[in-house]
Design an enzyme around this catalytic site. Structure first.
Site, short mmCIF file in Angstrom:
data_model
loop_
_atom_site.label_atom_id
_atom_site.label_comp_id
_atom_site.label_asym_id
_atom_site.label_seq_id
_atom_site.Cartn_x
_atom_site.Cartn_y
_atom_site.Cartn_z
N ALA A 141 19.79 32.03 47.70
CA ALA A 141 18.72 31.28 48.38
C ALA A 141 17.74 32.19 49.11
CB ALA A 141 19.31 30.27 49.35
N ARG A 149 12.11 42.39 50.70
CA ARG A 149 11.92 43.84 50.51
C ARG A 149 11.51 44.21 49.09
NH1 ARG A 149 17.49 45.73 53.09
NH2 ARG A 149 17.95 43.54 52.69
N LYS A 169 13.88 37.81 44.12
CA LYS A 169 14.68 39.01 43.94
C LYS A 169 15.70 38.89 42.79
CE LYS A 169 18.04 40.20 46.95
NZ LYS A 169 18.67 40.87 48.11
N ASP A 177 22.77 39.22 43.81
CA ASP A 177 21.96 40.43 43.58
C ASP A 177 22.79 41.67 43.30
OD1 ASP A 177 23.04 40.83 46.08
OD2 ASP A 177 21.17 41.47 47.03
N GLU A 186 29.25 42.82 61.32
CA GLU A 186 27.98 43.19 60.71
C GLU A 186 27.38 44.43 61.39
OE1 GLU A 186 26.59 41.67 57.90
OE2 GLU A 186 28.67 40.99 57.98
N ASN A 219 -6.31 38.28 7.06
CA ASN A 219 -5.67 36.97 7.16
C ASN A 219 -6.46 35.97 7.99
OD1 ASN A 219 -5.16 38.61 9.39
ND2 ASN A 219 -3.32 37.48 9.93
C1 UD1 Z 1 25.93 40.56 53.45
C2 UD1 Z 1 27.13 40.40 54.38
C3 UD1 Z 1 27.77 41.75 54.66
C4 UD1 Z 1 28.11 42.46 53.38
C5 UD1 Z 1 26.89 42.53 52.47
C6 UD1 Z 1 27.28 43.05 51.11
C7 UD1 Z 1 26.75 38.47 55.82
C8 UD1 Z 1 26.29 38.01 57.16
N1 UD1 Z 1 26.70 39.80 55.61
O1 UD1 Z 1 24.92 41.27 54.14
O2 UD1 Z 1 28.95 41.57 55.43
O3 UD1 Z 1 28.58 43.76 53.64
O4 UD1 Z 1 26.33 41.22 52.27
O5 UD1 Z 1 26.15 43.26 50.30
O6 UD1 Z 1 27.17 37.68 55.01
N2 UD1 Z 1 21.75 34.12 51.28
C9 UD1 Z 1 21.56 32.76 51.11
N3 UD1 Z 1 21.22 32.03 52.22
C10 UD1 Z 1 21.09 32.57 53.44
C11 UD1 Z 1 21.28 33.97 53.59
C12 UD1 Z 1 21.62 34.73 52.48
O7 UD1 Z 1 21.68 32.23 50.03
O8 UD1 Z 1 20.79 31.82 54.38
C13 UD1 Z 1 22.12 34.91 50.08
C14 UD1 Z 1 21.10 35.97 49.73
O9 UD1 Z 1 20.14 35.44 48.82
C15 UD1 Z 1 21.97 37.05 49.08
C16 UD1 Z 1 23.32 36.87 49.77
O10 UD1 Z 1 23.30 35.60 50.37
O11 UD1 Z 1 22.13 36.84 47.70
C17 UD1 Z 1 23.58 37.96 50.82
O12 UD1 Z 1 22.54 37.93 51.78
P1 UD1 Z 1 21.88 39.25 52.33
O13 UD1 Z 1 20.82 38.88 53.30
O14 UD1 Z 1 21.54 40.17 51.24
O15 UD1 Z 1 23.13 39.83 53.17
P2 UD1 Z 1 23.37 41.33 53.61
O16 UD1 Z 1 22.55 41.64 54.81
O17 UD1 Z 1 23.26 42.21 52.44
CA CA Z 2 22.31 42.19 50.25
#
Ligand code: UD1
Ligand code: CA
Length: 501
Positions: free
Chosen positions: A14, A19, A26, A113, A165, A396
């Site tokens: 979602a 970035r 993404k 991702d 985190e 053609n």
């Molecule tokens: C997250 C984890 C972290 C982990 C890392 C691994 C959390 C708070 N942190 O951090 O512990 O080490 O992944 O890559 O979970 N997303 C939604 N809805 C939201 C927020 C995020 O669907 O409200 C989805 C994003 O699209 C993404 C995934 O959740 O696919 C992870 O979100 P992202 O913001 O990338 O988390 P990180 O900061 O990478």
């Molecule tokens: Ca991520």
């Protein structure tokens, strides 16, 4: 694949991925011929979950249909506002309960991702989780630079007590190199009730999924980590530099697999093979080759150097050199290039040839037929054993409509012909050099359309007097006159250009 089928895999997709700085969401960015989420869905389906749930939000009008195309049975759960991964999973579980009335069973959660994630890895996580009978198993790995990831915090006995985190970590926690991949196996019932207990009281003001680990620990439930050495599988692409790095790594892995299966790759550094390409044994890929989409290359074929083949079939033992092809079929033992452009609908049968500086489109070239040099073939049928002369244009397009040209079997057309479609050239027919074919040529006929040649003798001597050409001609003619004294002298009166024949 897994003896313990999970109830569901929930894929989080979602977020917008700001970035990436892109109008494309993404998770839709491609890596080795598939979207990132395409790789994730492929891995998720490999563990055969009873339900696949995708949480979508940002750009859901792009992302939703894309997921349903790959997995028509997928449940799409819409997260209206991105309040964190914990909130996203809650939205996913609500949709799951609506679909099947339960959350009882193993629920896997993963991000959308991580294009290198493999089905085997998820299966290993699910099996470990089920065998240990835990509430939570997190997929973890050790990184030299853990910055940005959630850290796995373990108690004195080694059990996992929390995930912290980056933004919330103190110095000691930040020094931990074991990270959460963001992939988990949960007891579904526990997860559902734990998610209603997490808060957004943290640095980002979001509901964090990893906080359920602390809740399980407080409840005295067991939490474990399933650690993998191949941490790249857990890496997400957040920007285009990471996207390129993961793309190169996935390509390296794909090539490695094909080499172990008997394919020669002369230069892996300049060879790109998409995830869905199929190669047979003893295929040779020379430097600078890109095989894209659903391309298939059969045994003993040699491709390269410098080819881009998309959704193209290359037959056994065929040879394709410096060629760009899309939706084309190259038959067994056929030869293509160098410098050929095969557009969609090109079909070259066994032993045929599409040679140098040749462009083809929507064209069938029969067995052993040859189009060797400098030619455009559009909307045509060329019969077996026929040879098309150098520099031929299959015209053609009349400016309004496209028309077809048919050339029969064992015909031989002259150099520099134009076939004005629609037109048919019969079996065994011949055309003279420079012929413009506007009417059908019957089988076995010779077609010529150029007029007889006229030589206007002495024209250069008279009209270009004093030029090097005139001098050269004069001395040639003098030499000739000397050796054939009985031949007539230089014409004293050069014919005018308007003279008729
Ligand atoms: C997250 C984890 C972290 C982990 C890392 C691994 C959390 C708070 N942190 O951090 O512990 O080490 O992944 O890559 O979970 N997303 C939604 N809805 C939201 C927020 C995020 O669907 O409200 C989805 C994003 O699209 C993404 C995934 O959740 O696919 C992870 O979100 P992202 O913001 O990338 O988390 P990180 O900061 O990478
Ligand atoms: Ca991520």
């Amino acid at each position: 694949m897994s003896p313990t089928r999970p109830l569901a895999v929930v894929v989080l997709a979602a977020g917008s991925g700001t970035r990436m700085k892109s109008k494309t969401m993404k998770v839709l960015h491609p890596v080795c011929g598939r979207s990132m989420i395409g790789h994730v869905v492929t891995a998720a389906l490999a563990v055969e979950p009873e339900h696949l749930v995708a949480v979508v939000g940002n750009g859901r009008e792009q992302v939703g249909p894309h997921i349903q195309q790959m997995a028509p049975e997928a449940v799409l759960a819409v997260q209206e506002t991105q309040d964190g991964t914990g909130h996203a999973v809650r939205v996913g579980l609500d949709a799951l309960r609506e679909r099947c009335g339960t959350t009882q069973g193993t629920v896997v959660v993963m991000a959308g991702d991580t294009p290198l994630m493999r089905g085997e890895t998820l299966a290993g996580l699910v099996d470990d989780h089920a065998a240990a009978g835990r509430a939570i198993t997190v997929l973890s790995g050790e990184l030299d630079d853990p910055f940005g990831y959630g850290r796995i915090i373990r108690g004195a006995d080694g059990s996992v007590t929390a995930i912290v985190e980056q933004k919330d970590a103190d110095e000691q926690q930040a020094a931990v190199r074991e990270i959460s991949s963001g992939v988990f196996a949960f007891d579904g019932e526990f997860l559902a009730q734990a998610l209603s207990r997490i808060t957004n009281d943290n640095a980002k003001g979001e509901y964090y999924l990893p906080d359920v680990v602390g809740i399980a620990h407080d409840d005295g439930l067991s939490v474990g980590a399933h650690r993998i050495d191949d941490v790249m599988q857990t890496e997400g692409a957040n920007d285009r530099a990471q996207l390129a790095a993961l793309g190169r790594e996935l390509n390296r892995r794909i090539l490695d697999r094909w080499m172990r299966d008997g394919v020669t790759v002369m230069d892996p550094a300049t060879t790109w093979v998409d995830a869905d390409v199929v190669l047979e044994r003893d295929v040779t890929l020379l430097p600078g080759v890109q095989l894209l989409g659903a391309t298939v290359v059969a045994e003993d074929a040699v491709v390269g150097p410098d080819c881009t083949l998309k959704d193209t079939e290359v037959g056994r033992g065929a040879r394709v050199v410096r060629t760009h092809a899309e939706l084309a079929v190259v038959g067994e033992g056929a030869s293509v290039g160098p410098f050929a452009y095969l557009r969609p609908g090109t079909r070259l049968d066994a032993g045929g040839k599409i040679g140098t500086f040749v462009e083809t489109k929507n064209t069938h070239i029969g067995e052993g037929a040859k189009v060797p040099h400098l030619t455009y073939v559009g909307d045509a049928e060329i019969g077996e054993g026929t040879n098309i002369g150098a520099g031929t244009i299959f015209a053609n397009y009349d400016g309004v409509d496209k028309h077809r040209t048919t050339v029969g079997r064992r015909a031989k057309t002259g150099a520099n012909n134009t076939f004005v479609a629609p037109v048919e050239i019969g079996d065994g027919a011949v055309t003279g050099g420079g012929t413009v074919v506007r009417r059908d040529v019957p089988p076995g006929a010779l077609a010529v359309s150029t007029g007889p040649q006229r030589n206007l003798e002495g024209w250069v001597l008279k009209r270009r007097e004093g030029t090097p050409a005139a001098d050269a001609a004069a001395s040639a003619l003098e030499g000739r006159a000397a050796s054939h004294s009985d031949e007539p002298e230089v014409a004293s009166e050069a014919p005018s250009e308007s003279q008729s024949e």
